[in-house]
Design a protein around this motif. Structure first.
Motif, PDB file in Angstrom:
ATOM      1  N   PRO A  12       1.441 -17.387  12.873  1.00  0.00           N
ATOM      2  CA  PRO A  12       1.946 -17.008  14.205  1.00  0.00           C
ATOM      3  C   PRO A  12       1.373 -17.852  15.327  1.00  0.00           C
ATOM      4  CG  PRO A  12       0.432 -15.341  13.326  1.00  0.00           C
ATOM      5  CD  PRO A  12       0.712 -16.295  12.214  1.00  0.00           C
ATOM      6  N   HIS A  13       0.197 -18.468  15.142  1.00  0.00           N
ATOM      7  CA  HIS A  13      -0.361 -19.272  16.224  1.00  0.00           C
ATOM      8  C   HIS A  13       0.471 -20.536  16.465  1.00  0.00           C
ATOM      9  CE1 HIS A  13      -2.070 -21.415  12.742  1.00  0.00           C
ATOM     10  NE2 HIS A  13      -2.225 -22.439  13.555  1.00  0.00           N
ATOM     11  N   ARG A  27       3.835 -20.627  16.191  1.00  0.00           N
ATOM     12  CA  ARG A  27       4.945 -20.142  17.021  1.00  0.00           C
ATOM     13  C   ARG A  27       4.493 -19.943  18.468  1.00  0.00           C
ATOM     14  NH1 ARG A  27       9.552 -16.854  16.856  1.00  0.00           N
ATOM     15  NH2 ARG A  27       9.575 -16.758  14.584  1.00  0.00           N
ATOM     16  N   LYS A  28       3.300 -19.393  18.645  1.00  0.00           N
ATOM     17  CA  LYS A  28       2.807 -19.146  20.001  1.00  0.00           C
ATOM     18  C   LYS A  28       2.570 -20.454  20.741  1.00  0.00           C
ATOM     19  CE  LYS A  28      -0.636 -16.372  22.462  1.00  0.00           C
ATOM     20  NZ  LYS A  28      -1.822 -15.484  22.307  1.00  0.00           N
ATOM     21  N   ALA A  29       2.034 -21.461  20.058  1.00  0.00           N
ATOM     22  CA  ALA A  29       1.788 -22.746  20.710  1.00  0.00           C
ATOM     23  C   ALA A  29       3.095 -23.407  21.125  1.00  0.00           C
ATOM     24  CB  ALA A  29       1.006 -23.664  19.771  1.00  0.00           C
ATOM     25  N   SER A  79       5.935 -21.861  21.784  1.00  0.00           N
ATOM     26  CA  SER A  79       6.476 -21.074  22.901  1.00  0.00           C
ATOM     27  C   SER A  79       5.757 -21.401  24.204  1.00  0.00           C
ATOM     28  CB  SER A  79       6.352 -19.577  22.594  1.00  0.00           C
ATOM     29  OG  SER A  79       7.045 -19.240  21.412  1.00  0.00           O
ATOM     30  N   MET A  80       4.445 -21.572  24.130  1.00  0.00           N
ATOM     31  CA  MET A  80       3.691 -21.931  25.338  1.00  0.00           C
ATOM     32  C   MET A  80       4.134 -23.285  25.880  1.00  0.00           C
ATOM     33  SD  MET A  80       1.624 -19.500  26.160  1.00  0.00           S
ATOM     34  CE  MET A  80       0.849 -18.035  25.471  1.00  0.00           C
ATOM     35  N   GLU A 133       6.323 -16.957  10.656  1.00  0.00           N
ATOM     36  CA  GLU A 133       5.680 -15.640  10.562  1.00  0.00           C
ATOM     37  C   GLU A 133       4.369 -15.710   9.785  1.00  0.00           C
ATOM     38  OE1 GLU A 133       8.569 -13.099   8.851  1.00  0.00           O
ATOM     39  OE2 GLU A 133       9.848 -13.011  10.642  1.00  0.00           O
ATOM     40  N   SER A 164      -2.604 -23.503  27.773  1.00  0.00           N
ATOM     41  CA  SER A 164      -2.689 -22.473  26.734  1.00  0.00           C
ATOM     42  C   SER A 164      -2.260 -23.028  25.385  1.00  0.00           C
ATOM     43  CB  SER A 164      -1.813 -21.274  27.115  1.00  0.00           C
ATOM     44  OG  SER A 164      -2.216 -20.703  28.338  1.00  0.00           O
ATOM     45  N   CYS A 165      -1.229 -23.864  25.387  1.00  0.00           N
ATOM     46  CA  CYS A 165      -0.772 -24.497  24.142  1.00  0.00           C
ATOM     47  C   CYS A 165      -1.884 -25.345  23.529  1.00  0.00           C
ATOM     48  CB  CYS A 165       0.465 -25.344  24.425  1.00  0.00           C
ATOM     49  SG  CYS A 165       1.002 -26.377  23.050  1.00  0.00           S
ATOM     50  N   ILE A 217      -4.821 -23.214  22.079  1.00  0.00           N
ATOM     51  CA  ILE A 217      -4.505 -22.600  20.785  1.00  0.00           C
ATOM     52  C   ILE A 217      -4.674 -23.610  19.660  1.00  0.00           C
ATOM     53  CG2 ILE A 217      -2.639 -21.625  19.397  1.00  0.00           C
ATOM     54  CD1 ILE A 217      -1.569 -20.325  21.953  1.00  0.00           C
TER      55      ILE A 217
END
Length: 471
Positions: A289-290, A292-294, A296-297, A286, A305-306, A309
């Motif tokens: 967050p980038h 976590r997003k990477a 998830s991608m 948390e 996209s990963c 980022i």
């Protein structure tokens, strides 16, 4: 214009010395970033940013100069002054403060003599607790003035006088602090297990686990063992306890280190279970967050996209004191994994689509694919005529035959060993150990009555010896 020329000369000298130069502005805010830390690591991080980042150079060096003057390490002040007088000679901080250097040097010598005199008095009184505290105070003073080798020796001298488990942990943490500053990662791993005792309660282990995992993760990261580092960072645990060790790293660093090393070394299932579904590590994600997003991608198959980022934050990673030397290797492993997973479902892919997905604008991905094929990371071949990347299909018949031959060879070796064992027993060539006499007590009496009457039963399958046959 003159300021730009000074910066150009400064970074040209840094580049000639083999330093990493970050020319674009990072996403971090210098004041907010450095506020996450305390202790000697604040200066180390500010000086690194001043030596590497072109946009933040002057501000970082000025902050590093102020940080050095708040301490007692004259060498740090001298290192910062050498940098700022070249990068920004017109700044007030570029003037050498001889009065401050003289006063701090004299105060350091007086404090060293005072602590050494007190320690000698404690040793004459033979009070172990006072001797331990005297060594600790002297070691902390030597560490503050920058004499790390002598500080390490002083901390080690605390061990004979450490009478409780908390004292042993205190010694270990002080020694580890010096080893981290010296980047002695093998020494860190050798001392980190001494922090946790065998007889500690669950609450005490939970309180010490974040420190142990954080330090172990940094040591594995510094040694290039990314999978071991990822496992340690993912098990750090409580964020609030991790904040107490901001003299080493911040919770934001744990999220960054753990996410990047996991992406570089773990497969899709491990990333899902150990990173995204990890309730303990979720609080760290948390903060960044980038990351976590990477992750998830990557799990969802959106590899471009990963990578985009991660590349957008690459300048921030290059300004980290522990991560800088490993950014290229970690990014290379993540990029190779993305290419392999992207190509895995297909029998052939056009080079145009590979360039569109992974190549940088104006560049070709073919040299990178050639390198991956030669190293064995990518099981494919390049069709230059049709501009295709073609998967090399494995021959299942040959694989099955090889597996059968390996099984037959293994069975043959086991059978030969069994036959040899049978022949040795049949020829009575087996070496047998002598039976130990039963334990006796005072006066020669048996400690366990009836023990002397116990014997091993005869094996009816045993072949008779030559002497038994003649009788």
């Amino acid at each position: 214009m003159a300021a730009d020329q000074h910066l150009l000369a400064y970074f040209t000298a840094m580049d000639n010395q083999g330093g990493i130069i970050v020319r674009d502005a990072p996403k971090l805010d210098l004041d907010l970033y450095i506020s996450n830390y305390r202790g000697r690591t604040r200066f180390d991080r500010l000086l690194l940013i001043g030596q590497c980042s072109v946009p933040l150079c002057v501000d970082a060096l000025k902050s590093a100069m102020a940080e050095a003057k708040r301490g007692k390490d004259i060498q740090r002040y001298r290192d910062t002054w050498e940098c700022i007088r070249t990068a920004a000679p017109d700044e007030p901080e570029a003037r050498w403060d001889e009065a401050w250097v003289s006063s701090v040097d004299a105060a350091n010598k007086l404090e060293t003599n005072r602590l050494e005199t007190e320690l000698k008095g404690y040793k004459n009184n033979l009070v172990k607790e006072s001797i331990r505290i005297g060594h600790r105070d002297l070691g902390e003073h030597l560490e503050a003035i920058g004499d790390l080798n002598l500080a390490s020796e002083t901390y080690i001298k605390m061990r004979p006088d450490a009478s409780t488990q908390s004292h042993i942990q205190d010694v270990g943490k002080h020694v580890i602090s010096i080893l981290i500053q010296k980047r002695d990662w093998a020494g860190v791993l050798g001392n980190v297990n001494k922090v946790l005792a065998v007889n500690m309660s669950n609450e005490e282990q939970a309180a010490e686990q974040p420190y142990q995992k954080l330090v172990s993760g940094l040591a594995h990261l510094g040694s290039g063992k990314y999978h071991d580092a990822a496992k340690c960072f993912l098990e750090v645990g409580d964020v609030s306890i991790c904040q107490q060790h901001s003299n080493i790293a911040s919770p934001n660093d744990v999220a960054t280190y753990g996410g990047l090393t996991a992406l570089a070394s773990m497969d899709r299932l491990e990333l899902q279970s150990r990173v995204l579904d990890n309730s303990g590590f979720r609080n760290f994600l948390e903060l960044e967050p980038h990351i976590r997003k990477a992750v998830s991608m990557f799990i969802n198959g959106r590899y471009s996209s990963c990578l985009s980022i991660l590349e957008s934050y690459q300048n921030d990673y290059l300004l980290d004191i522990y991560l800088q030397k490993h950014v290229s290797a970690i990014f290379s492993q993540i990029r190779s994994k993305c290419i392999v997973h992207y190509f895995l479902p297909f029998s052939c892919v056009t080079l145009a689509s590979m360039n569109e997905t992974f190549a940088k604008p104006g560049e070709s991905i073919v040299p990178e694919l050639v390198t991956m094929i030669k190293s064995g990371a990518l099981n494919a071949r390049i069709n230059s005529m049709d501009q295709l990347l073609v998967a090399v299909s494995t021959n299942p018949r040959a694989a099955m035959q090889k597996k059968g031959l390996d099984s037959a060879t293994t069975y043959e070796k086991d059978a030969i060993e069994r036959i040899r064992r049978m022949n040795i027993v049949a020829a009575d060539l087996e070496v047998k150990g002598s039976r130990k006499p039963p334990p006796t007590g005072p006066g020669g009496s048996l400690l366990f009555p009836g023990a002397g009457d116990l014997g091993w039963p005869e094996d009816p399958r045993r072949l008779p010896t030559s002497s038994e046959t003649t009788n």
